[in-house]
Scaffold this motif. Structure first.
Motif, PDB file in Angstrom:
ATOM      1  N   UNK A  30       0.833  -1.207   0.000  1.00 52.04           N
ATOM      2  CA  UNK A  30       0.000   0.000   0.000  1.00 52.04           C
ATOM      3  C   UNK A  30       0.859   1.244   0.000  1.00 52.04           C
ATOM      4  N   UNK A  31       1.862   1.274   0.869  1.00 53.57           N
ATOM      5  CA  UNK A  31       2.739   2.448   0.924  1.00 53.57           C
ATOM      6  C   UNK A  31       3.523   2.609  -0.376  1.00 53.57           C
ATOM      7  N   UNK A 181      11.939  -8.646  10.397  1.00 57.05           N
ATOM      8  CA  UNK A 181      11.224  -7.512  10.982  1.00 57.05           C
ATOM      9  C   UNK A 181      11.024  -6.435   9.926  1.00 57.05           C
ATOM     10  N   UNK A 182       9.892  -5.729  10.029  1.00 59.20           N
ATOM     11  CA  UNK A 182       9.548  -4.642   9.113  1.00 59.20           C
ATOM     12  C   UNK A 182       9.010  -3.492   9.953  1.00 59.20           C
ATOM     13  N   UNK A 183       9.682  -2.357   9.883  1.00 61.83           N
ATOM     14  CA  UNK A 183       9.244  -1.184  10.659  1.00 61.83           C
ATOM     15  C   UNK A 183       8.724  -0.093   9.730  1.00 61.83           C
ATOM     16  N   UNK A 184       7.543   0.395  10.047  1.00 63.97           N
ATOM     17  CA  UNK A 184       6.935   1.507   9.315  1.00 63.97           C
ATOM     18  C   UNK A 184       7.097   2.775  10.153  1.00 63.97           C
ATOM     19  N   UNK A 185       7.683   3.795   9.536  1.00 63.21           N
ATOM     20  CA  UNK A 185       8.008   5.047  10.229  1.00 63.21           C
ATOM     21  C   UNK A 185       7.248   6.183   9.558  1.00 63.21           C
ATOM     22  N   UNK A 186       6.450   6.896  10.327  1.00 62.33           N
ATOM     23  CA  UNK A 186       5.697   8.055   9.829  1.00 62.33           C
ATOM     24  C   UNK A 186       6.123   9.288  10.597  1.00 62.33           C
ATOM     25  N   UNK A 187       6.615  10.301   9.886  1.00 57.77           N
ATOM     26  CA  UNK A 187       7.058  11.521  10.548  1.00 57.77           C
ATOM     27  C   UNK A 187       5.907  12.277  11.193  1.00 57.77           C
ATOM     28  N   UNK A 188       6.178  12.872  12.354  1.00 58.23           N
ATOM     29  CA  UNK A 188       5.186  13.666  13.074  1.00 58.23           C
ATOM     30  C   UNK A 188       5.827  14.961  13.571  1.00 58.23           C
ATOM     31  N   UNK A 189       4.983  15.928  13.887  1.00 56.91           N
ATOM     32  CA  UNK A 189       5.472  17.210  14.396  1.00 56.91           C
ATOM     33  C   UNK A 189       6.272  17.009  15.678  1.00 56.91           C
ATOM     34  N   UNK A 190       7.175  17.957  15.933  1.00 55.03           N
ATOM     35  CA  UNK A 190       8.007  17.978  17.144  1.00 55.03           C
ATOM     36  C   UNK A 190       8.945  16.784  17.227  1.00 55.03           C
ATOM     37  N   UNK A 191       9.206  16.129  16.066  1.00 54.05           N
ATOM     38  CA  UNK A 191      10.048  14.931  16.021  1.00 54.05           C
ATOM     39  C   UNK A 191       9.462  13.806  16.866  1.00 54.05           C
TER      40      UNK A 191
END
Length: 213
Positions: A30-31, A181-191
């Protein structure tokens, strides 16, 4: 010079356990599709890190060529630096850095050479120029000057005119990375980013857990 300390806001879009697909391979697909829709340059580009027989790590960018429930496939010269490293130590890490979407996917797994038929199919889909390049280059080996490569390519182009079948070199083929292992990383405000990691279990299922940013 632009300041390296400038602050970038990663946005408010989050990644929640209830929204993510419980099959990490489906979630990755999907990504990847969303990266393609966003017209990111080479959305299937991934950084692959290997460790050679001397324990020296190396990273480089390659293209993802195949994806299914069993893993991630790419092609390479078996005698290249990465090919030799994979024979010495099949443990690898992959990174898909989709900066424009403020996303990345980090994968740890084991690289396994595919069968000859799979490698043949990938080679057959390459443009003829890329097929000839696989023959012309002893990947990762030093060479005195560019002109030598150009001369090899010219000779191969004369041997295999446009439209001629080019056989796959034995030194070239595909690997499949079977993920642990599979890691999904989504950026967010304030780190204060979202990190969701799937870990493969012995029974074939996946364990999902949130990691602190």
């Amino acid at each position: 010079m632009e300041s390296l300390t400038r602050h970038t806001d990663y946005g408010a879009k989050g990644l929640n356990e209830i929204d993510i697909n419980q099959n990490p391979m489906a979630q990755f697909a999907t990504w990847l599709h969303e990266a393609e829709q966003a017209e990111i340059f080479e959305p299937n580009a991934m950084v692959i890190s290997t460790v050679d027989a001397d324990g020296q790590p190396t990273s480089r960018t390659v293209l993802l060529k195949g994806l299914d429930d069993t893993g991630f496939e790419f092609v390479t010269n078996y005698e290249s630096r990465k090919g030799k490293s994979l024979r010495a130590n099949p443990s690898v890490a992959l990174l898909f850095p989709w900066y424009a979407l403020k996303r990345q996917v980090m994968i740890v797994g084991t690289a396994v050479a595919t069968d000859a038929a799979t490698s043949d199919a990938y080679f057959a889909r390459r443009p003829q120029g890329a097929q000839l390049a696989a023959w012309a280059s002893d990947q990762s080996e030093p060479i005195a000057r560019r002109e030598i490569l150009d001369e090899r390519m010219a000779a191969l182009e004369a041997q295999y005119p446009e439209g001629t079948h080019v056989p796959r070199p034995e030194k070239w083929g595909s690997f499949r990375v079977v993920p642990s292992s599979i890691e999904f990383w989504q950026g967010r405000s304030k780190r204060f980013h979202d990190r969701l990691r799937f870990t493969a279990l012995d029974d074939g299922t996946w364990k999902l857990e949130r990691l602190q940013p």
